[in-house]
Design an enzyme around this catalytic site. Structure first.
Site, short mmCIF file in Angstrom:
data_model
loop_
_atom_site.label_atom_id
_atom_site.label_comp_id
_atom_site.label_asym_id
_atom_site.label_seq_id
_atom_site.Cartn_x
_atom_site.Cartn_y
_atom_site.Cartn_z
N LYS A 1 61.97 20.15 55.23
CA LYS A 1 62.03 21.60 55.41
C LYS A 1 63.44 21.98 55.84
O LYS A 1 63.94 21.48 56.85
CB LYS A 1 61.01 22.04 56.46
CG LYS A 1 61.12 23.52 56.82
CD LYS A 1 60.00 23.98 57.72
CE LYS A 1 60.20 25.44 58.13
NZ LYS A 1 59.13 25.95 58.97
N LYS B 1 60.39 22.40 51.20
CA LYS B 1 60.44 23.85 51.41
C LYS B 1 61.85 24.28 51.77
O LYS B 1 62.45 23.62 52.61
CB LYS B 1 59.49 24.18 52.56
CG LYS B 1 59.50 25.61 53.02
CD LYS B 1 58.63 25.74 54.24
CE LYS B 1 58.77 27.16 54.77
NZ LYS B 1 58.18 27.34 56.05
N SER C 1 58.92 33.05 51.22
CA SER C 1 58.94 34.52 51.23
C SER C 1 60.19 35.10 50.55
O SER C 1 60.10 36.07 49.81
CB SER C 1 58.85 35.01 52.67
OG SER C 1 59.89 34.46 53.46
C1 PBG Z 1 57.46 28.48 60.83
C2 PBG Z 1 57.27 28.75 59.39
C3 PBG Z 1 58.19 29.44 58.62
C4 PBG Z 1 57.65 29.54 57.35
C5 PBG Z 1 56.41 28.89 57.35
N1 PBG Z 1 56.19 28.39 58.64
C6 PBG Z 1 59.45 30.11 59.00
C7 PBG Z 1 60.44 29.41 59.81
O1 PBG Z 1 60.54 28.19 59.82
O2 PBG Z 1 61.17 30.13 60.50
C8 PBG Z 1 58.34 30.24 56.25
C9 PBG Z 1 57.53 30.61 55.08
C10 PBG Z 1 58.17 31.62 54.20
O3 PBG Z 1 59.34 31.99 54.33
O4 PBG Z 1 57.44 32.07 53.32
N2 PBG Z 1 56.92 27.42 61.39
#
Ligand code: PBG
Length: 341
Positions: A207, A262, A288
């Site tokens: 991630k 991701k 997103s």
């Molecule tokens: C946080 C989390 C995030 C997303 C899923 N879980 C955001 C982050 O790490 O700040 C992002 C998903 C998306 O952007 O659609 N644990």
């Protein structure tokens, strides 16, 4: 003259790839990549109580919904053939604290919501996120120690407790998205010790610290007011590649069932590298910001929405992901499948 020209090729080109592209029928016969609703997981944003639905301003078409409306949504998803969801709570700011302790409060509406969804739709798979960011005032995925660092081991301990509470609601998978070291192993062991050996772990394994999460942070309200939260001390550096397979190896050995990359679209090379080097199923999260990018351009008339959705999902699947988390899942199942060309 022209008939004569047609009869024989002007050049000696025995190999003509265009022969397999000349009609839809032959194109479809030789294609290898399909995206079906069976591949898709729909992320959902859940609101407490009877709160009214609200559209995420940076994600047109995506709504935060209370439990009753979420249940309706789940029913629609199942009818359309989307059999998996990834719910995220939007926590009221009054419950947010420095250490995110509301995540361990049985009264937190999320636990009740998960229980109800599972009870009403046992066949709908739930991948429940494990991370503290919706619950902390600062928006980090963990607790902050006196040095101002996100404290790895203290956070892992909380995640373990959260995992057991989440598993007890009946969800199929917990999905740690925090990127702390050692959390998959700890979560596996506390799940097993508490009799939850059937609960799986979908690990956010690779991630990145990505700007593409912006709209999500709007959706769950985890953006620190006005300022950008840097998560680069735990999420991965987009400019490094040597740590990718180390993360895969760790999560495999710690007992992950599915590993995720991701974001997806800007990391297709990473999805490919991971899928070439693991025996576990690989998931990818079209996040997103990827949704927002495609949607905004389509709203401006600059890109074709349906074609871009199809192409982006095919690219993710082609790169080696078997499962895709996408905000387009429902739309895809409803409007683009079976393929409408
Ligand atoms: C946080 C989390 C995030 C997303 C899923 N879980 C955001 C982050 O790490 O700040 C992002 C998903 C998306 O952007 O659609 N644990």
């Amino acid at each position: 003259m022209s008939r004569h020209m047609n009869k024989q090729s002007r050049f000696d080109i025995p190999k003509r790839p265009r022969r397999l592209r000349q009609s839809e029928s032959i194109r479809e016969l030789v294609e290898e990549v399909w995206v079906t609703p069976n591949d898709l997981i729909q992320p959902l944003f859940i609101l407490p109580g009877k709160a009214e639905s609200s559209e995420v301003s940076s994600m047109p078409g995506i709504f935060r919904k209370n439990l009753e409306n979420t249940l309706k949504e789940c029913e629609e998803l199942l009818t359309l053939g989307v059999k998996a969801i990834a719910p995220f709570p939007q926590i009221d700011p009054v419950h947010k604290t420095e250490n995110g302790c509301y995540a361990l409060n049985e009264d937190c509406f999320l636990y009740e919501a998960l229980r109800r969804i599972k009870k009403e739709f046992p066949e709908l798979l739930i991948f429940s996120d494990l991370a503290l960011d919706p619950y902390t005032t600062h928006g980090h995925d963990g607790v902050i120690n006196k040095n101002g660092d996100v404290d790895n081991d203290a956070t892992v301990e909380i995640l373990g407790k959260m995992a057991v509470m989440t598993a007890s609601t009946g969800v199929d998978f917990v999905a740690p998205s925090d990127m702390m070291d050692g959390r998959v192993g700890h979560i596996r062991s506390v799940l097993d010790q508490s009799g939850n050996e059937k609960t799986g772990i979908l690990s956010y394994c690779v991630k990145y610290a990505s700007a593409y999460y912006g709209p999500f942070r709007d959706a769950v309200g985890s953006k620190k007011s006005g300022s950008y939260v840097s998560k680069s001390s735990y999420q991965m550096n987009p400019a490094s590649t040597m740590d990718i397979l180390r993360e895969v190896e760790l999560d495999e050995s710690e007992g992950a069932d599915i590993i995720m990359v991701k974001p997806a679209g800007a990391y297709l090379d990473v999805i490919k590298m991971v899928s070439d080097n693991t025996l576990l199923p690989v998931a990818a999260y079209q996040v997103s910001g990827e949704y927002a990018q495609i949607y905004a351009a389509a709203q401006n008339g600059w890109l074709d929405l349906d074609d871009c959705i199809k192409e982006s999902l095919i690219a993710i699947k082609r790169s080696g992901a078997q499962l895709i988390l996408s905000y387009f899942s429902k739309y895809y199942a409803q409007n683009l499948f079976p393929y409408r060309k």
